[in-house]
Write a protein that holds these residues in place. Structure first.
Motif: not given
Length: 113
Positions: A40, A43, A46-48, A50-51
């Motif tokens: 986090v 980064p 991609p954010k998805s 990482t989530l």
């Protein structure tokens, strides 16, 4: 009488972890916290993705805490505790999931007008 001070009403210390068990649990918990924190803070994915990684590590960390700190396992002695935990988890998932569903539905119907 001297042994009475060490007696726990017939219960032995089999349910309690050793120092090694607590250290393993602590090290795993730190690792399972630092990796998502690093993903986090720096980064690179991609954010998805990482989530998904953060959620997976959170679930694994809950399991580590249950096994190494709360000593939940499949033994007969822990059966009632495991059943109570599973029941509580189901109730929480239902409450949160259904609440989110209701809020989403209300939002959808309010925006339609």
């Amino acid at each position: 009488m001297a042994n009475a001070a060490h007696s726990h009403n017939g219960h032995d210390d089999a349910g309690h972890g050793s120092v090694k068990s607590y250290v393993i649990g602590f090290v795993l918990s730190v690792i399972l916290t630092l990796i998502p924190f690093g993903l986090v803070m720096y980064p690179t994915l991609p954010k998805s993705i990482t989530l998904l990684i953060v959620l997976a590590f959170a679930i694994i960390q809950v399991l580590v805490h249950l096994v190494y700190f709360l000593h939940l396992d499949r033994s007969a002695a822990q059966r009632n505790n495991v059943i109570a935990f599973v029941f509580a988890a189901i109730v929480i998932v239902l409450l949160v999931g259904l609440s989110l569903w209701i809020m989403f539905s209300i939002h959808t119907f309010m925006m339609a007008k």
